[in-house]
Design a protein around this motif. Structure first.
Motif, short mmCIF file in Angstrom:
data_model
loop_
_atom_site.label_atom_id
_atom_site.label_comp_id
_atom_site.label_asym_id
_atom_site.label_seq_id
_atom_site.Cartn_x
_atom_site.Cartn_y
_atom_site.Cartn_z
N THR A 310 -48.08 -13.92 12.65
CA THR A 310 -46.92 -13.17 13.15
C THR A 310 -45.62 -13.72 12.57
OG1 THR A 310 -48.09 -12.72 15.22
CG2 THR A 310 -45.70 -12.45 15.22
N GLY A 311 -45.49 -15.04 12.54
CA GLY A 311 -44.29 -15.64 11.96
C GLY A 311 -44.14 -15.32 10.49
N LEU A 312 -45.27 -15.33 9.75
CA LEU A 312 -45.23 -15.01 8.32
C LEU A 312 -44.80 -13.57 8.10
CD1 LEU A 312 -45.78 -15.87 5.40
CD2 LEU A 312 -48.17 -15.15 5.73
N ILE A 313 -45.30 -12.66 8.90
CA ILE A 313 -44.93 -11.24 8.78
C ILE A 313 -43.43 -11.07 9.05
CG2 ILE A 313 -45.22 -8.95 9.79
CD1 ILE A 313 -48.15 -9.64 10.24
N MET A 314 -42.90 -11.75 10.04
CA MET A 314 -41.49 -11.64 10.36
C MET A 314 -40.62 -12.16 9.21
SD MET A 314 -41.20 -10.21 13.33
CE MET A 314 -42.62 -9.22 12.80
N ILE A 315 -41.02 -13.26 8.61
CA ILE A 315 -40.26 -13.82 7.49
C ILE A 315 -40.29 -12.87 6.30
CG2 ILE A 315 -40.18 -15.71 5.81
CD1 ILE A 315 -41.27 -17.56 8.00
N LEU A 316 -41.46 -12.28 6.01
CA LEU A 316 -41.56 -11.33 4.91
C LEU A 316 -40.71 -10.09 5.16
CD1 LEU A 316 -45.39 -11.52 4.06
CD2 LEU A 316 -43.46 -12.44 2.74
N LEU A 317 -40.71 -9.60 6.37
CA LEU A 317 -39.89 -8.43 6.69
C LEU A 317 -38.40 -8.75 6.54
CD1 LEU A 317 -41.73 -6.97 9.83
CD2 LEU A 317 -41.65 -6.00 7.51
N PHE A 318 -38.01 -9.96 6.92
CA PHE A 318 -36.60 -10.35 6.77
C PHE A 318 -36.20 -10.41 5.30
CE2 PHE A 318 -33.54 -13.85 6.14
CZ PHE A 318 -32.44 -13.30 6.79
N ILE A 319 -37.08 -10.99 4.46
CA ILE A 319 -36.78 -11.09 3.02
C ILE A 319 -36.71 -9.70 2.40
CG2 ILE A 319 -37.64 -11.93 0.81
CD1 ILE A 319 -38.84 -14.30 2.31
N ILE A 320 -37.66 -8.83 2.76
CA ILE A 320 -37.65 -7.46 2.23
C ILE A 320 -36.39 -6.72 2.63
CG2 ILE A 320 -38.83 -5.23 2.35
CD1 ILE A 320 -41.46 -6.76 2.59
N SER A 321 -35.94 -6.94 3.86
CA SER A 321 -34.73 -6.24 4.34
C SER A 321 -33.50 -6.66 3.55
CB SER A 321 -34.53 -6.52 5.82
OG SER A 321 -34.23 -7.90 6.05
N LEU A 322 -33.48 -7.88 3.03
CA LEU A 322 -32.34 -8.32 2.25
C LEU A 322 -32.22 -7.55 0.94
CD1 LEU A 322 -32.49 -12.21 2.70
CD2 LEU A 322 -30.97 -10.60 3.85
N PHE A 323 -33.34 -7.13 0.39
CA PHE A 323 -33.34 -6.47 -0.91
C PHE A 323 -32.93 -5.00 -0.84
CE2 PHE A 323 -35.83 -10.21 -1.95
CZ PHE A 323 -35.38 -10.51 -3.23
N VAL A 324 -32.71 -4.48 0.36
CA VAL A 324 -32.19 -3.12 0.44
C VAL A 324 -30.67 -3.11 0.28
CG1 VAL A 324 -34.07 -2.45 1.96
CG2 VAL A 324 -31.87 -3.12 2.96
N MET A 325 -30.04 -4.29 0.30
CA MET A 325 -28.60 -4.38 0.10
C MET A 325 -28.27 -4.18 -1.37
SD MET A 325 -27.76 -4.90 3.21
CE MET A 325 -26.01 -5.30 3.07
N GLU A 326 -27.14 -3.55 -1.62
CA GLU A 326 -26.75 -3.21 -2.99
C GLU A 326 -26.59 -4.43 -3.89
OE1 GLU A 326 -22.78 -1.42 -4.00
OE2 GLU A 326 -24.02 0.37 -4.21
N PRO A 327 -26.01 -5.56 -3.42
CA PRO A 327 -25.88 -6.73 -4.32
C PRO A 327 -27.21 -7.27 -4.83
CG PRO A 327 -24.41 -6.95 -2.43
CD PRO A 327 -25.31 -5.77 -2.15
N LEU A 328 -28.31 -6.98 -4.09
CA LEU A 328 -29.64 -7.47 -4.51
C LEU A 328 -30.49 -6.36 -5.10
CD1 LEU A 328 -30.48 -9.87 -1.54
CD2 LEU A 328 -29.56 -10.45 -3.78
N GLY A 329 -29.84 -5.27 -5.51
CA GLY A 329 -30.56 -4.18 -6.17
C GLY A 329 -30.94 -3.03 -5.28
N GLY A 330 -30.58 -3.06 -4.01
CA GLY A 330 -30.91 -1.96 -3.11
C GLY A 330 -29.89 -0.84 -3.19
N ASN A 331 -30.03 0.13 -2.28
CA ASN A 331 -29.12 1.27 -2.28
C ASN A 331 -28.21 1.30 -1.07
OD1 ASN A 331 -31.02 1.83 -0.38
ND2 ASN A 331 -31.74 3.75 -1.27
N VAL A 332 -28.19 0.24 -0.28
CA VAL A 332 -27.27 0.15 0.85
C VAL A 332 -26.04 -0.61 0.39
CG1 VAL A 332 -26.95 -0.67 3.21
CG2 VAL A 332 -29.19 0.19 2.49
N GLY A 333 -24.93 0.12 0.20
CA GLY A 333 -23.72 -0.49 -0.34
C GLY A 333 -22.89 -1.19 0.72
N LEU A 334 -21.87 -1.88 0.27
CA LEU A 334 -20.94 -2.58 1.14
C LEU A 334 -19.55 -1.97 0.96
CD1 LEU A 334 -22.07 -6.26 0.43
CD2 LEU A 334 -22.74 -4.81 2.36
#
Length: 417
Positions: A310-334
């Protein structure tokens, strides 16, 4: 008109007389005509010449109130206008404020109604829903009273704070009410159940409220260091903090009093439903909630049995969520603020320094003609030539502005986007 006299007096070198002085008149050195001053700026509404009057409120005053006072005087001004001259409001910046305030008010009212509807589904009691629903206006009244003595007004930010606070206002009251009802199910009388149910939850709901207050408190404490962010959100943060503290006061005082004395709670065992249809519906809903509780218990048991996974899944989900931000290549801008649906289009024109006013005016007229041909569904097109469009007293011949006013967003064919 005599400008000066030429000649006359004594020659300082020879000491001899220089004869009588001859007058120098204005017509001798200039051409004098009775005419108008050459235009250095102009204003056109739908290709018709006009006079542009911009009214700006003083700092610290209410923009909507100022606009209402100006509009109220228009009928009186109409009586003094000569024949063939009309007066119209080409753009009112307070419309956006009014629309935003109306939208926030609707959201707050709809949010309160939806909150009470959800409460009724889960509590299945008109009395319990009424008690919780009553805590909303009482908490809001306390909040508005404190806002008044703090010098705050009902604006977009404070209304947004109230709308956000409505959902959190009922949380404490629900926790207190549910615990009181639990004591009633155990057989406790109304007054002891209200006393014990509220006393038992005071520490928990106080900690919950204070953690939320701690999130918004830095916006007030460091508003000067936050610059524009602090200016924009200080009223929002203040309103949410006050509404939460008011809801805590209501939850630990009003709810126990109502349930213990005036609106006593009864379980289905103490007062069963007499109508067969409603009794069957209530039983079905209760069974659904029971199955939901049992499913949650099974899921929670599996999670606790596999803590590492469960802890590993939570950490992976957190890391994946960071990559949706535009500075990391995602499409969610600031950005500072989201794009809004405007009811006007503006264009600022600046030609090279030294450009004559007539050239600026003709260029803007050409742009206005293109706008009339290509835009659909606009209300008015007006241009301001020879001026930057601000409140400067001096004209700037190489600058100008073009404005296109649009109908409400739902009626727009071509929008500002």
């Amino acid at each position: 008109a005599v400008i000066t006299y030429k000649g006359g007096g004594i020659n300082p070198l020879t000491g001899q007389s220089m004869g009588s002085a001859a007058p120098v008149r204005l017509r001798d050195i200039a051409e004098v005509t009775d005419s108008w001053k050459d235009a250095s700026s102009s204003f056109y509404v739908n290709n018709e010449p006009g006079i542009f009057l911009s009214i700006q409120k003083q700092s610290g005053t209410n923009a909507v109130e100022v606009a209402d006072n100006v509009i109220a005087k228009l009928d009186e001004i109409y009586n003094y206008l000569p024949a063939g001259v009309s007066l119209k409001i080409v753009y009112d910046t307070t419309k956006i404020i009014r629309q935003s305030l109306a939208g926030v008010r609707r959201s707050a009212i709809l949010g309160a109604l939806l909150a009470m509807g959800v409460l009724f589904v889960f509590l299945r009691s008109f009395k319990s829903t009424f008690i919780i629903g009553l805590s909303i206006p009482v908490s809001l009244l306390v909040t508005i009273m404190i806002m008044y003595f703090s010098g705050l007004t009902l604006n977009i930010m404070t209304l947004a704070g109230l709308a956000l606070g409505i959902g959190m206002i009922v949380d404490s009251s629900i926790v207190i009410l549910e615990n009181i009802f639990r004591y009633r199910e155990k057989g406790a009388k109304a007054v002891p159940a209200a006393h014990l149910g509220a006393q038992e939850m005071i520490t928990a709901i106080t900690a919950s409220i204070l953690t939320t207050v701690g999130i918004f408190l830095p916006l007030l404490m460091f508003k000067r260091e936050l610059d524009i962010i602090g200016v924009l959100f200080k009223d929002l943060a203040f309103t949410i903090i006050i509404s939460l503290l008011a809801s805590l006061l209501v939850a630990v005082s009003l709810i126990p009093v109502l349930t213990g004395k005036y609106l006593k709670l009864y379980t289905r065992t103490q007062k069963p439903l007499k109508n067969a249809f409603w009794a069957g519906l209530d039983s079905s809903i209760e069974k659904s909630f029971t199955r939901l509780d049992e499913g949650y218990k099974r899921l929670l048991s599996r999670v606790l049995d596999n803590k590492g996974l469960t802890g590993l899944i939570m950490i992976l989900l957190f890391i994946i969520s960071l990559f949706v931000m535009e500075p990391l290549g995602g499409n969610v801008g600031l950005e500072l603020a989201p794009e809004q649906a405007e009811d006007f289009i503006s264009l600022e024109l600046e030609l090279p320094v030294g450009t004559r006013y007539e050239v600026t005016r003709d260029t803007l007229m050409q742009l206005a003609g293109i706008a009339r041909e290509e835009l659909k569904g606009y209300k008015d097109i007006f241009i301001l030539a020879g001026n930057s469009g601000g409140f400067s007293e001096s004209d700037i011949p190489n600058r100008g502005s073009l404005f296109v006013t649009l109908p409400p967003y739902k009626d727009q064919i071509d929008s500002h986007r």
